[in-house]
Structure formats: C-alpha cells, structure tokens
Design an enzyme around this catalytic site. Structure first.
Site, mmCIF file in Angstrom:
data_model
loop_
_atom_site.group_PDB
_atom_site.id
_atom_site.type_symbol
_atom_site.label_atom_id
_atom_site.label_comp_id
_atom_site.label_asym_id
_atom_site.label_seq_id
_atom_site.Cartn_x
_atom_site.Cartn_y
_atom_site.Cartn_z
ATOM 1 N N HIS A 267 17.507 37.157 11.873
ATOM 2 C CA HIS A 267 16.828 37.852 13.088
ATOM 3 C C HIS A 267 17.481 37.085 14.333
ATOM 4 O O HIS A 267 17.938 37.909 15.314
ATOM 5 C CB HIS A 267 15.463 37.346 13.095
ATOM 6 C CG HIS A 267 14.543 37.935 14.158
ATOM 7 N ND1 HIS A 267 14.114 39.353 14.072
ATOM 8 C CD2 HIS A 267 14.369 37.853 15.355
ATOM 9 C CE1 HIS A 267 13.533 39.873 15.222
ATOM 10 N NE2 HIS A 267 13.781 38.663 16.131
ATOM 11 N N GLU A 268 17.251 35.856 14.483
ATOM 12 C CA GLU A 268 18.093 35.204 15.613
ATOM 13 C C GLU A 268 19.459 35.453 16.014
ATOM 14 O O GLU A 268 19.875 35.680 16.953
ATOM 15 C CB GLU A 268 17.290 33.654 15.859
ATOM 16 C CG GLU A 268 16.054 33.661 15.843
ATOM 17 C CD GLU A 268 15.062 34.108 16.911
ATOM 18 O OE1 GLU A 268 15.703 34.494 17.912
ATOM 19 O OE2 GLU A 268 14.065 34.594 16.810
ATOM 20 N N HIS A 271 20.194 38.620 17.281
ATOM 21 C CA HIS A 271 20.072 38.507 19.149
ATOM 22 C C HIS A 271 21.349 37.957 19.514
ATOM 23 O O HIS A 271 22.114 38.349 20.554
ATOM 24 C CB HIS A 271 18.872 37.604 19.387
ATOM 25 C CG HIS A 271 17.730 38.285 19.382
ATOM 26 N ND1 HIS A 271 17.387 39.533 19.985
ATOM 27 C CD2 HIS A 271 16.305 38.042 18.636
ATOM 28 C CE1 HIS A 271 15.891 39.888 19.678
ATOM 29 N NE2 HIS A 271 15.285 39.004 18.981
ATOM 30 N N GLU A 297 15.756 43.481 20.679
ATOM 31 C CA GLU A 297 15.226 43.519 19.207
ATOM 32 C C GLU A 297 15.799 44.357 18.223
ATOM 33 O O GLU A 297 15.511 44.155 17.240
ATOM 34 C CB GLU A 297 13.551 43.751 19.640
ATOM 35 C CG GLU A 297 12.450 43.266 18.434
ATOM 36 C CD GLU A 297 12.689 42.056 18.301
ATOM 37 O OE1 GLU A 297 13.184 41.252 19.076
ATOM 38 O OE2 GLU A 297 11.979 41.655 17.162
HETATM 39 ZN ZN ZN Z 1 13.212 39.029 18.219
#
Ligand code: ZN
Ligand code: ZN
Length: 502
Positions: A267-268, A271, A297
């Site tokens: 997830h990170e 980003h 996101e």
């Molecule tokens: Zn996030």
C-alpha cells in the site's frame, strides 16, 4: 518588473518554502521512527517554529502583488501549461491561507495538537467523556474555518476542498450512497457461501526479519526504487516524500500474522511510487505534487488490492513465499488467496476488507456532513455512530474505543478527509479497468512477474502529470469518462464471485 521576473520571484519563494516544509517532513519522519522518548518536547518546538515560518512566508502580501500581475496575463491563457498550473495553485494556496485569521489558525493548531494528545489518552481508557470537550471545540473551530474559507452550497464543501480539490457534498453524496446496496448484497452473498478462510492461517509464525526481506523484494520488483527511498518501522504506517530521490515508507510487523505488514508495505509503496514518478525537475513548484488525497489513495489501493491480492500476482510470488515461510508450505494457493481476501463485517475501519471498507466511509461521511450542517451535536455522535454501524454492517460496538473513538482523524481536526479513501477505491478501479484495455492481459504479465508495463502506464498517465489536472479532470483525461462507481462494483463482484464461488 516584467512578467518573467514576477514569475521567477514566485518560483524562487515557493522553492525556499518547500525546503522548509521538506525539512519539517524529515523531522516528522524522525519523530515517528527514530526519536528517543525524551526528544519529543524539543521536536515539537522545532516543528512549531518551522510551521510559523512557513505560514508567514505563505501569507506575505508580496505574493498577492506578484499574483495580481500574473493571473490575468498571457501566462494563464492556456490553463494546462506548467506556468498556468503553478499560478493556479499558488493563487489557491495564498487565498486559502490568507482567509484564515491568524488567531483562528493558531487556535486550530493548538486544538489539533491537544485533541490528538487527549485522544491518545482517552481511547485506550474508553473515556468518551474525557475526549468529548476536545472534539466539541475542534468541531466548532472547523465550522469557523469553513465559514472563513467560504463556500457556494455547503459548509462541508469548504473543508473537503483541503483534501480533494473540487469535491462537493452534492456530487459525493449520491456516489457514496449508490455503493451501499450493491456492497451489502455482495456481503450477504459472501456470508452465505460455504467457502470460508481457514482462521489458523492468521496465527502461524512468520519471522519478522523474513517478512521484511520478502516485502522489500516484492516492493522492489513492483518498481519501488530503494536507491530513492527507505522502508522503516513505525506504530502507524505512512509515506512521506522528502524530496527528489527520497521518499520514505513505514510498516509494522506482527510475528504471527503475515497480511498486515505485507499488504501495508505494498500500500505505502503504491503511494511512494506515485511520488517517485512526479515531475521532479519541477520540485518545489506546485506542479510536482500529488494532485489530491483521492488520487494518491487510488495508487496505493490499486497496487495493494487489485495487484497484490490477485491470483495472478500470487501465482508468481507464492512459491517464493512458501520457500521463505515454513508456515505456508502445506497451504494450497487457493486457501492462501482466500485468507488474504477474507470478507467479514468488522467494527474497525483499518482492519476492514475491500467489500465492507466503503461502508465505514459512508458512515463517517454522513456524520461529518450532519455535524457541519448543525444537524448533529457532538454529544449525540456515539449514538448516531452506533445506529449507522447497525444499519450498514449489522454490528454494535461494545465500547467507544471500537466505535466513535477508533480513528485519529477527528482528534486532529481532519474533517472532510474520510471520503478521499472511497474516492481512491473508485478512481483506482476505474484506472485499472482502463489499464487493462490499454495494456492487454495484465494477469499474464503479473504471473510472469512483469509489473513494469502497468507502472509505466501509471507513470505516464498519472504520476508525471503532477497537479496539471484537477482530480476529476485527470480521471476524464485518463479514462475518457467521468466518475463511474460501477467499475468498483464490477471489479468486486467478479473477484469475490470467483473466490467465494457465488
Ligand atoms: Zn493510503
Ligand atoms: Zn503527525
């Protein structure tokens, strides 16, 4: 003074302010990953001082004078040029910053810091009464802030705009609400399925050092550049872009649970890859920034869920995972896949699965709008929370800590932030559907461990655009369509239909 001189002066001022905020980001990263426990008081003083410097620079009347020269000049004739985009964003920031009276800005900063500290103490103690006065004060100040910003239709819109430029309550409300029935229907079908994940998979040993090595190897193969980034440990995972060649992500490991750290890293990394693909030649100018939290996101969710929770992805990586983790050696791929895609109503948003997650957001969005409309008082918030939790997820929180007090956002004055999570899911599904059309069979590529075609596509269409397009315009330019929630519904229906045989 020529127009070019005015523009150059603004660019120079912006760059110097960006050095200050990037210094703040680094101090903040250090505060959350490295700092000794006695270093916090000094760190808060450093950060507060820098925040005041930045605020003074951003509200300098000289910026208003320079913008007045430029905003109706030939520099803005074509709104998509780099100069026009920067002028648009400088103007927006200057206007929003100067609209807030100094006194209110200071009160908001203090109330946020005190609110977060109160929440840190009150949540573990389940002490709503202790937290309530802080939240009441914050809600009051956020109303004042929204009124100072000004708005056309709704007070809440003024706050939304801080996180998702151009978003409005009247546009969001029907979109978020339209998800409710299809998601509840899908959830009920999954509940009725005979396929159930094996709970034993959630409590087997996964040595932390090996989890870290594996997560690093996978993030690198997806395209996260470790020569321009770091992975560290923090209590609450986050991503921070320090500057060109330096974007940092964090996670936290549990030695008997694989999913949290692994999918957290992906997830990170999603980003972070957005940050690594920004037009860094323009670093320090508004162009070189993620356009919104929702678009940001969309990148993390796309990599975490659509890529890393897919069968094709694990057809490639599962043999490696089994080699590294003895716990997985007797577990069939199908059983592993089901366990990383478990769907079940959960009281806690950050533990929610892809299907129920957006119901958590709908609930918060409706409560925030009601608070800003003065239709709901903070005092009545726990009751309203529990009613919606029962209606949307069929659950009743046993206490405040697992209900109204679970998230940090409100305690720090972040009202209007939550909807960007669902926007991220919606944008992500829509981008992914378009990528599949443009790139051919992504599943075959994932099975071979090839992720560069997808990353290259995201780089070109989204990352390298920086703030050129506002979020909804970017979506239209990339996909040829306006926001269409059907893409998310369809993606979830197909994926979970197959996983749960429904
Ligand atoms: Zn996030
Ligand atoms: Zn913080």
């Amino acid at each position: 003074m020529t127009l070019q001189e005015a523009y150059d002066e603004l660019a120079q001022r912006a760059k110097e302010t960006a050095y200050l905020s990037s210094t703040m980001s680094l101090l903040h990263w250090d505060q959350r990953t490295q700092i000794p426990s006695r270093g916090h008081a000094h760190r808060i003083n450093q950060l507060t001082f820098l925040a005041r410097l930045i605020h003074n620079r951003r509200t300098d009347p000289r910026i208003g004078e320079l913008l007045a020269l430029l905003e109706t000049s030939a520099y803005t004739t074509d709104p998509l040029t780099i100069e026009a985009v920067n002028i648009r964003e400088w103007k927006r920031l200057y206007e929003r910053t100067t609209k807030i009276p100094e006194k209110l800005a200071v009160e908001l900063a203090r109330a946020a810091a005190e609110g977060e500290a109160a929440w840190e103490r009150a949540r573990p103690a389940n002490d709503w009464a202790a937290f309530k006065p802080y939240l009441e004060r914050l809600v009051e100040l956020k109303k004042q802030q929204a009124d100072a910003y000004g708005y056309d239709e709704e007070r809440y819109d003024a706050l939304l705009d801080d996180y998702e430029q151009g978003a409005t309550t009247s546009a969001l409300q029907p979109v978020l609400k339209s998800l409710q029935q299809p998601l509840v229907n899908l959830l009920n079908r999954i509940k009725g399925s005979t396929k159930k994940p094996d709970p034993a998979l959630k409590s087997r040993p996964f040595p932390v050092a090996e989890q870290e090595r594996f997560a690093r190897a996978v993030a690198e193969q997806l395209g996260f550049d470790f020569s321009a980034g770091r992975l560290d440990v923090s209590a609450h995972p986050f991503t921070t872009g320090i500057g060109p060649g330096d974007v940092r992500i964090t996670t936290r490991y549990q030695d008997h649970y694989f999913n949290a750290a692994f999918f957290g890293v992906i997830h990170e990394a999603g980003h972070a890859m957005y940050h690594q693909g920004l037009p860094v030649d323009y670093w320090g100018q508004p162009l070189c920034r993620p356009i919104s939290l929702g678009i940001n996101e969309s990148q993390s969710r796309l990599w975490e869920n659509m890529v890393a929770r897919s069968r094709a992805f694990w057809r490639h990586f599962y043999p490696q995972a089994q080699e590294r983790f003895a716990s997985l050696r007797g577990v069939a791929l199908d059983d592993f896949l089901l366990s990383v895609n478990e769907v079940a109503p959960n009281l806690i948003r950050v533990e929610a699965d892809e299907v129920t997650y957006n119901l958590h957001i709908l609930l918060r969005f409706e409560l925030e709008v009601a608070l800003m409309r003065d239709d709901l008082r903070v005092e009545d918030l726990p009751h309203a929370w529990n009613e919606k939790m029962a209606a949307y997820l069929g659950l009743t929180p046993p206490d405040y800590a697992q209900g109204v007090m679970q998230d940090v956002h409100w305690s720090g004055g972040s009202i209007g932030y939550f909807p960007t999570y669902t926007l991220g899911n919606l944008y992500g599904a829509q981008f992914f559907a378009k990528a599949r059309i443009d790139l051919g069979d992504l599943e075959i590529q994932f099975e071979r461990g090839e992720f560069s075609p997808l990353l290259g596509w995201l780089r070109e269409k989204i990352h390298s655009q920086g703030t050129r397009y506002l979020p909804r315009d970017l979506l239209r330019v990339v996909t040829g369509e306006d926001l269409e929630p059907e893409y998310l519904i369809q993606y979830l229906g197909e994926k979970y239909g197959r996983l749960y045989h429904i």
